[in-house]
Write a protein that holds these residues in place. Structure first.
Motif, PDB file in Angstrom:
ATOM      1  N   PHE A 161       5.450  65.112 -22.868  1.00  8.69           N
ATOM      2  CA  PHE A 161       6.703  64.658 -22.257  1.00  8.69           C
ATOM      3  C   PHE A 161       6.459  64.783 -20.754  1.00  8.69           C
ATOM      4  CE2 PHE A 161       7.950  66.076 -26.463  1.00  8.69           C
ATOM      5  CZ  PHE A 161       8.779  65.047 -26.890  1.00  8.69           C
ATOM      6  N   SER A 162       6.348  63.639 -20.073  1.00 11.66           N
ATOM      7  CA  SER A 162       5.847  63.654 -18.693  1.00 11.66           C
ATOM      8  C   SER A 162       6.937  63.728 -17.638  1.00 11.66           C
ATOM      9  CB  SER A 162       4.973  62.424 -18.446  1.00 11.66           C
ATOM     10  OG  SER A 162       5.749  61.243 -18.574  1.00 11.66           O
ATOM     11  N   GLY A 163       8.227  63.716 -18.037  1.00 15.02           N
ATOM     12  CA  GLY A 163       9.284  63.676 -17.026  1.00 15.02           C
ATOM     13  C   GLY A 163       9.059  62.483 -16.114  1.00 15.02           C
ATOM     14  N   ASP A 164       9.177  62.710 -14.793  1.00 15.31           N
ATOM     15  CA  ASP A 164       8.969  61.618 -13.836  1.00 15.31           C
ATOM     16  C   ASP A 164       7.597  61.663 -13.184  1.00 15.31           C
ATOM     17  OD1 ASP A 164      11.429  60.655 -14.443  1.00 15.31           O
ATOM     18  OD2 ASP A 164      12.332  61.001 -12.487  1.00 15.31           O
ATOM     19  N   CYS A 165       6.705  62.495 -13.711  1.00 13.77           N
ATOM     20  CA  CYS A 165       5.338  62.549 -13.194  1.00 13.77           C
ATOM     21  C   CYS A 165       4.606  61.251 -13.524  1.00 13.77           C
ATOM     22  CB  CYS A 165       4.626  63.751 -13.815  1.00 13.77           C
ATOM     23  SG  CYS A 165       3.098  64.188 -12.996  1.00 13.77           S
ATOM     24  N   ILE A 166       4.874  60.724 -14.718  1.00 14.55           N
ATOM     25  CA  ILE A 166       4.291  59.450 -15.171  1.00 14.55           C
ATOM     26  C   ILE A 166       5.413  58.653 -15.838  1.00 14.55           C
ATOM     27  CG2 ILE A 166       2.580  58.366 -16.688  1.00 14.55           C
ATOM     28  CD1 ILE A 166       1.117  61.181 -16.536  1.00 14.55           C
ATOM     29  N   LEU A 167       5.545  57.389 -15.468  1.00 14.43           N
ATOM     30  CA  LEU A 167       6.589  56.528 -16.039  1.00 14.43           C
ATOM     31  C   LEU A 167       5.975  55.509 -16.996  1.00 14.43           C
ATOM     32  CD1 LEU A 167       8.713  55.757 -12.835  1.00 14.43           C
ATOM     33  CD2 LEU A 167       8.874  57.720 -14.371  1.00 14.43           C
ATOM     34  N   GLY A 168       6.799  55.013 -17.910  1.00 11.91           N
ATOM     35  CA  GLY A 168       6.327  54.018 -18.876  1.00 11.91           C
ATOM     36  C   GLY A 168       5.997  52.680 -18.245  1.00 11.91           C
ATOM     37  N   GLU A 169       6.614  52.388 -17.094  1.00 12.99           N
ATOM     38  CA  GLU A 169       6.357  51.147 -16.355  1.00 12.99           C
ATOM     39  C   GLU A 169       6.378  51.445 -14.866  1.00 12.99           C
ATOM     40  OE1 GLU A 169       8.280  47.920 -19.481  1.00 12.99           O
ATOM     41  OE2 GLU A 169       9.612  49.000 -18.135  1.00 12.99           O
ATOM     42  N   GLY A 170       5.480  50.815 -14.113  1.00 16.12           N
ATOM     43  CA  GLY A 170       5.441  50.998 -12.661  1.00 16.12           C
ATOM     44  C   GLY A 170       4.920  52.374 -12.270  1.00 16.12           C
ATOM     45  N   THR A 171       5.059  52.692 -10.987  1.00 16.83           N
ATOM     46  CA  THR A 171       4.625  54.005 -10.483  1.00 16.83           C
ATOM     47  C   THR A 171       5.847  54.797 -10.040  1.00 16.83           C
ATOM     48  OG1 THR A 171       4.264  53.038  -8.295  1.00 16.83           O
ATOM     49  CG2 THR A 171       2.345  53.203  -9.743  1.00 16.83           C
ATOM     50  N   THR A 172       5.638  56.078  -9.809  1.00 20.16           N
ATOM     51  CA  THR A 172       6.762  56.962  -9.484  1.00 20.16           C
ATOM     52  C   THR A 172       6.749  57.338  -8.007  1.00 20.16           C
ATOM     53  OG1 THR A 172       7.930  58.950 -10.240  1.00 20.16           O
ATOM     54  CG2 THR A 172       5.547  59.137 -10.001  1.00 20.16           C
ATOM     55  N   VAL A 173       7.833  57.949  -7.546  1.00 24.48           N
ATOM     56  CA  VAL A 173       7.892  58.484  -6.183  1.00 24.48           C
ATOM     57  C   VAL A 173       7.560  59.976  -6.235  1.00 24.48           C
ATOM     58  CG1 VAL A 173       9.568  56.785  -5.356  1.00 24.48           C
ATOM     59  CG2 VAL A 173      10.399  58.910  -6.389  1.00 24.48           C
ATOM     60  N   PHE A 174       7.264  60.552  -5.077  1.00 24.05           N
ATOM     61  CA  PHE A 174       6.878  61.965  -5.053  1.00 24.05           C
ATOM     62  C   PHE A 174       7.267  62.568  -3.713  1.00 24.05           C
ATOM     63  CE2 PHE A 174       3.427  58.928  -4.610  1.00 24.05           C
ATOM     64  CZ  PHE A 174       3.065  59.103  -3.286  1.00 24.05           C
ATOM     65  N   GLU A 175       7.375  63.905  -3.702  1.00 25.90           N
ATOM     66  CA  GLU A 175       7.710  64.636  -2.476  1.00 25.90           C
ATOM     67  C   GLU A 175       6.449  65.139  -1.779  1.00 25.90           C
ATOM     68  OE1 GLU A 175      11.885  66.700  -4.016  1.00 25.90           O
ATOM     69  OE2 GLU A 175      10.094  67.916  -3.828  1.00 25.90           O
ATOM     70  N   ASP A 176       5.429  65.486  -2.580  1.00 33.27           N
ATOM     71  CA  ASP A 176       4.204  66.068  -2.041  1.00 33.27           C
ATOM     72  C   ASP A 176       3.023  65.452  -2.774  1.00 33.27           C
ATOM     73  OD1 ASP A 176       1.902  67.884  -1.823  1.00 33.27           O
ATOM     74  OD2 ASP A 176       3.273  69.204  -0.741  1.00 33.27           O
ATOM     75  N   LEU A 177       2.274  64.616  -2.081  1.00 37.22           N
ATOM     76  CA  LEU A 177       1.190  63.873  -2.736  1.00 37.22           C
ATOM     77  C   LEU A 177       0.024  64.785  -3.115  1.00 37.22           C
ATOM     78  CD1 LEU A 177      -0.009  61.216  -3.708  1.00 37.22           C
ATOM     79  CD2 LEU A 177      -0.815  60.786  -1.384  1.00 37.22           C
ATOM     80  N   TYR A 178      -0.254  65.781  -2.284  1.00 38.45           N
ATOM     81  CA  TYR A 178      -1.346  66.726  -2.585  1.00 38.45           C
ATOM     82  C   TYR A 178      -1.084  67.404  -3.933  1.00 38.45           C
ATOM     83  CZ  TYR A 178      -4.583  70.660  -1.941  1.00 38.45           C
ATOM     84  OH  TYR A 178      -5.583  71.582  -2.113  1.00 38.45           O
ATOM     85  N   ASP A 179       0.130  67.935  -4.098  1.00 34.96           N
ATOM     86  CA  ASP A 179       0.504  68.581  -5.371  1.00 34.96           C
ATOM     87  C   ASP A 179       0.538  67.571  -6.509  1.00 34.96           C
ATOM     88  OD1 ASP A 179       0.773  71.023  -4.146  1.00 34.96           O
ATOM     89  OD2 ASP A 179       2.961  70.966  -4.027  1.00 34.96           O
ATOM     90  N   TYR A 180       1.059  66.377  -6.222  1.00 33.82           N
ATOM     91  CA  TYR A 180       1.201  65.358  -7.258  1.00 33.82           C
ATOM     92  C   TYR A 180      -0.166  64.951  -7.822  1.00 33.82           C
ATOM     93  CZ  TYR A 180       2.464  60.987  -9.559  1.00 33.82           C
ATOM     94  OH  TYR A 180       2.616  59.983 -10.490  1.00 33.82           O
ATOM     95  N   MET A 181      -1.143  64.728  -6.949  1.00 37.65           N
ATOM     96  CA  MET A 181      -2.490  64.344  -7.409  1.00 37.65           C
ATOM     97  C   MET A 181      -3.110  65.462  -8.248  1.00 37.65           C
ATOM     98  SD  MET A 181      -2.997  61.246  -6.484  1.00 37.65           S
ATOM     99  CE  MET A 181      -4.726  60.834  -6.436  1.00 37.65           C
ATOM    100  N   ASN A 182      -2.903  66.711  -7.828  1.00 39.70           N
ATOM    101  CA  ASN A 182      -3.426  67.840  -8.620  1.00 39.70           C
ATOM    102  C   ASN A 182      -2.761  67.903  -9.987  1.00 39.70           C
ATOM    103  OD1 ASN A 182      -5.320  68.733  -6.783  1.00 39.70           O
ATOM    104  ND2 ASN A 182      -3.892  70.086  -5.727  1.00 39.70           N
ATOM    105  N   SER A 183      -1.459  67.599 -10.041  1.00 41.22           N
ATOM    106  CA  SER A 183      -0.733  67.591 -11.323  1.00 41.22           C
ATOM    107  C   SER A 183      -1.291  66.512 -12.244  1.00 41.22           C
ATOM    108  CB  SER A 183       0.767  67.376 -11.093  1.00 41.22           C
ATOM    109  OG  SER A 183       1.337  68.499 -10.451  1.00 41.22           O
ATOM    110  N   LEU A 184      -1.550  65.325 -11.691  1.00 39.95           N
ATOM    111  CA  LEU A 184      -2.129  64.245 -12.506  1.00 39.95           C
ATOM    112  C   LEU A 184      -3.487  64.667 -13.076  1.00 39.95           C
ATOM    113  CD1 LEU A 184      -1.332  61.017 -10.403  1.00 39.95           C
ATOM    114  CD2 LEU A 184      -0.244  61.731 -12.545  1.00 39.95           C
ATOM    115  N   LYS A 185      -4.294  65.332 -12.243  1.00 39.32           N
ATOM    116  CA  LYS A 185      -5.621  65.773 -12.713  1.00 39.32           C
ATOM    117  C   LYS A 185      -5.497  66.821 -13.814  1.00 39.32           C
ATOM    118  CE  LYS A 185      -7.676  64.610  -8.287  1.00 39.32           C
ATOM    119  NZ  LYS A 185      -7.931  65.113  -6.929  1.00 39.32           N
ATOM    120  N   GLU A 186      -4.496  67.703 -13.694  1.00 39.08           N
ATOM    121  CA  GLU A 186      -4.265  68.702 -14.755  1.00 39.08           C
ATOM    122  C   GLU A 186      -3.846  68.024 -16.054  1.00 39.08           C
ATOM    123  OE1 GLU A 186      -4.873  72.062 -14.852  1.00 39.08           O
ATOM    124  OE2 GLU A 186      -5.858  71.560 -12.963  1.00 39.08           O
ATOM    125  N   LEU A 187      -2.968  67.031 -15.957  1.00 37.20           N
ATOM    126  CA  LEU A 187      -2.517  66.319 -17.161  1.00 37.20           C
ATOM    127  C   LEU A 187      -3.663  65.544 -17.803  1.00 37.20           C
ATOM    128  CD1 LEU A 187       1.024  65.002 -16.127  1.00 37.20           C
ATOM    129  CD2 LEU A 187       0.457  67.034 -17.459  1.00 37.20           C
TER     130      LEU A 187
END
Length: 288
Positions: A161-187
Motif C-alpha cells: 500500500f504505497s499511499g502517495d509515494c507511488i500513484l496508479g497514474e502519473g507522478t506524485t508531488v513531494f516535499e523533500d526529493l532527497y528523502d523521496y528518492m531514498n524512499s523509492l529505493k527502499e521500496l
C-alpha cells in the motif's frame, strides 16, 4: 485520460478498495481507501476527505456487503484527502469500541489534533506490525511526499500500500526529493508483487513502476547537472533554470516547475554537488 474505477471493488481475497468519491486534478479518480483482512473486523487504510457523504455511504455499503466492521484506522500521511474523513467515519459508522487511529508522527515533531480533539492518534514506528484476521501489515517509513509518510507491506500477498509515494497514474508531488528518492529505493528492495496506490488503479508491475519513477527524477536531475557543468563559472536563479529545463511550458505551469526545480536543487546541495549564496535572490553554482 484517467481510467474508470468502481466505487467498491474486491481486489483480492483480503483487499477491498472503497473510492473516496473526491475526484480532482490532484486526487485522480479520488482517494483509494482500503479494507484489509478476511474476518469480521478489518483494518481501514486511509479515510478520504471531510464532508463527503457519498464516501460514508460507500464505506457503510462495503462493510455490510462483506459482513465486517472496522478494527482500526491507519492513515498513511497527514494530507487532508487521506486523514480528513476520520471524524465523519467515527460519527456516522457505529462501532462497539472507540476507534483506534494510527499513523506515523510528524518529523520534526508537531502536535496533531483530530477534529476538536475528541480522538487522538496512536503513533506507530518503522517496522511495526499490525495484524487482523487474514492479514499482516508491516509499517515502512517512506518520507519525501510528506515527513510522516508510510507505506504498508501486506505480507500475505507481498503487496505494497504505497499511499502517495507511488500513484496508479502519473507522478506524485513531494516535499523533500532527497528523502523521496531514498524512499523509492527502499521500496524497490522489497520486490513487491503488486502496489495498491493512494490514488489511481492497482499497479501489477511494481518493479517497473518504481524504476520509472526513479528514472523520471534522475533525467530531470541530469539535465540540471549538465547546465552547471557546461557553465561551471556561472550562477543561476531558479527562474533562469526553469526557462532552460522547462523550455516552452505554458506560463500557468511555471510555479509548479519552479517548485520542482527548487526541490531538485536542495537535493543536489545536500549531496554536495552544488551550492547557493545567501542573497535574497538566491543563485546556485556547481561545487568544484
Amino acid at each position: 485520460m484517467a481510467s474508470s474505477l468502481q466505487r467498491i471493488e474486491r481486489l483480492s481475497c483480503r483487499v477491498v478498495r472503497v473510492l473516496g468519491c473526491n475526484p480532482g486534478p490532484m486526487t485522480l479518480q479520488g482517494t483509494n481507501t482500503y479494507l484489509v483482512g478476511t474476518g469480521p473486523r478489518r483494518i481501514l487504510i486511509d479515510t478520504g476527505e471531510p464532508a463527503i457523504p457519498e464516501y460514508i455511504s460507500c464505506l457503510k455499503q462495503a462493510l455490510t456487503e462483506y459482513n465486517t466492521a472496522i478494527q482500526e484506522i491507519i492513515v498513511t500521511h497527514w494530507h487532508h484527502d487521506h486523514s480528513g474523513g476520520i471524524r465523519d467515519i467515527c460519527k456516522n459508522i457505529s462501532n462497539d469500541i472507540a476507534y483506534c487511529i494510527k499513523k506515523l508522527p510528524r518529523n520534526p515533531h508537531k502536535e496533531e489534533i483530530i477534529g476538536n480533539g475528541e480522538q487522538q492518534y496512536v503513533y506507530l514506528k518503522d517496522g511495526d506490525l499490525i495484524e487482523t484476521e487474514g492479514a499482516t501489515l508491516r509499517v515502512i517509513y517512506t518520507p519525501g511526499h510528506t515527513d510522516d509518510h508510510m507505506a504498508l507491506l501486506l505480507e500475505e500477498e507481498n503487496a505494497l500500500f504505497s499511499g502517495d509515494c507511488i500513484l496508479g497514474e502519473g507522478t506524485t508531488v513531494f516535499e523533500d526529493l532527497y528523502d523521496y528518492m531514498n524512499s523509492l529505493k527502499e521500496l524497490l528492495k522489497i520486490k513487491a508483487n503488486v502496489i495498491y496506490p493512494g490514488h489511481g488503479p492497482v499497479i501489477y508491475n511494481a518493479e517497473a513502476k518504481i524504476l520509472q519513477y526513479i528514472s523520471h527524477r534522475n533525467i530531470r536531475e541530469q539535465q540540471l547537472l549538465a547546465i552547471f557543468r557546461e557553465n561551471f563559472e556561472k550562477s543561476f536563479t531558479v527562474t533562469e533554470l526553469v526557462k532552460i529545463v522547462y523550455k516552452g511550458i505554458p506560463e500557468n505551469l511555471h510555479n509548479m516547475a519552479k517548485n520542482n526545480v527548487s526541490l531538485h536543487l536542495k537535493k543536489l546541495e545536500k549531496e554536495g554537488k552544488i551550492f547557493s549564496n545567501k542573497d535574497p535572490d538566491k543563485k546556485w553554482k556547481a561545487h568544484l
